[in-house]
Design an enzyme around this catalytic site. Structure first.
Site, PDB file in Angstrom:
ATOM      1  N   ASP A 102       0.793  -1.285  -0.018  1.00 34.77           N
ATOM      2  CA  ASP A 102       0.133   0.024  -0.099  1.00 34.77           C
ATOM      3  C   ASP A 102       0.851   1.259   0.081  1.00 34.77           C
ATOM      4  OD1 ASP A 102      -1.917  -1.616   0.345  1.00 34.77           O
ATOM      5  OD2 ASP A 102      -2.235  -1.197   2.319  1.00 34.77           O
TER       6      ASP A 102
HETATM    7  N1  URA Z   1      -1.446  -5.824   3.832  1.00 36.45           N
HETATM    8  C1  URA Z   1      -1.801  -4.459   3.880  1.00 36.45           C
HETATM    9  O1  URA Z   1      -2.822  -4.274   4.686  1.00 36.45           O
HETATM   10  N2  URA Z   1      -1.031  -3.678   3.248  1.00 36.45           N
HETATM   11  C2  URA Z   1       0.023  -3.882   2.473  1.00 36.45           C
HETATM   12  O2  URA Z   1       0.743  -3.024   2.017  1.00 36.45           O
HETATM   13  C3  URA Z   1       0.481  -5.468   2.503  1.00 36.45           C
HETATM   14  C4  URA Z   1      -0.127  -6.184   3.199  1.00 36.45           C
END
Ligand code: URA
Length: 228
Positions: A102
């Site tokens: 993310d």
């Molecule tokens: N899980 C999440 O919520 N975000 C990420 O970036 C990776 C795994």
């Protein structure tokens, strides 16, 4: 010998095999000037192009990046957004991120032009464990519920808990779904205030400074290829 066009593209470092299939479906791929269809095969004498640019074999590169928050893990320019590509621009190869993090997640991001390896690591069948450090909005008290697994969007996530100390928890999951760690804790009533990935299979982030990258060592690459 003839091979599927997406396999040839992935081996040439265009993207993962699945992404290459998408490009074929979008009509961006031609074989000897004719738009390719999914399922088409080609051989070494055929001329394959993507967006009218020839597909050429290139030397494989494998790097790890310590992604800072605020960067998106896409290859294409996103209007007004910082992409991880900006952080690796000294590499003059068409590398791409293996999987995603993310925008507000930091930590280990593997990048390569090896579509085959990317495909293997991302495919759910291969079940690669990934380690995350998560900081929560309040001390974590639901160990048993988490151990049993949490159903997110009708699929159960079964994490391995490595360590819990107050608001910080270290856990491993095999999942690659979008926002999966945040969603999992959301189901238990916790907000994730900070999230960092520290390991993919045997590959460890270690002390790599935030925003920097390095090439993988030979043993790290072997570990990823044979010891997932
Ligand atoms: N899980 C999440 O919520 N975000 C990420 O970036 C990776 C795994």
């Amino acid at each position: 010998m003839e091979e599927r066009v997406q396999k040839i593209m992935a081996e040439a470092g265009i993207a993962s095999r699945r992404k290459c299939e998408q490009m074929i479906k979008e009509g961006r791929v031609k074989i000897n000037g004719q738009i390719a269809c999914l399922g088409d095969k080609a051989s070494s004498t055929d001329r394959i192009t993507v967006d009218n640019k020839p597909v050429k074999k290139e030397e494989k590169v494998y790097i790890m990046l310590n992604k800072p928050i605020g960067f998106v893990t896409t290859v294409s320019e996103q209007h007004g957004m910082k992409t991880v590509m900006k952080l690796v621009k000294d590499i003059n190869k068409r590398i791409f991120p293996v999987g995603r993090l993310d925008k507000n997640t930091e930590g280990l991001l593997l990048m390569t032009n090896d579509g085959e390896l990317a495909n293997k690591l991302m495919h759910p069948r291969h079940k690669v464990w990934k380690t995350y450090e998560a900081w929560l909005s309040r001390p974590f008290k639901d160990i048993e519920k988490l151990r049993k697994g949490i159903v997110v969007d009708r699929v159960r996530v079964e994490p391995r808990i490595k360590n819990i100390k107050g608001k910080k928890i270290i856990l491993e999951i095999q999942e690659g779904r979008k926002h999966i760690v945040r969603k999992m804790f959301g189901k238990l009533g916790y907000n994730v205030t900070k999230l960092r990935r520290t390991q993919i299979g045997p590959l460890k982030l270690g002390k790599l400074a935030k925003g920097t990258w390095r090439y993988l060592k030979k043993y790290e690459l072997k570990g990823l290829m044979f010891n997932r």
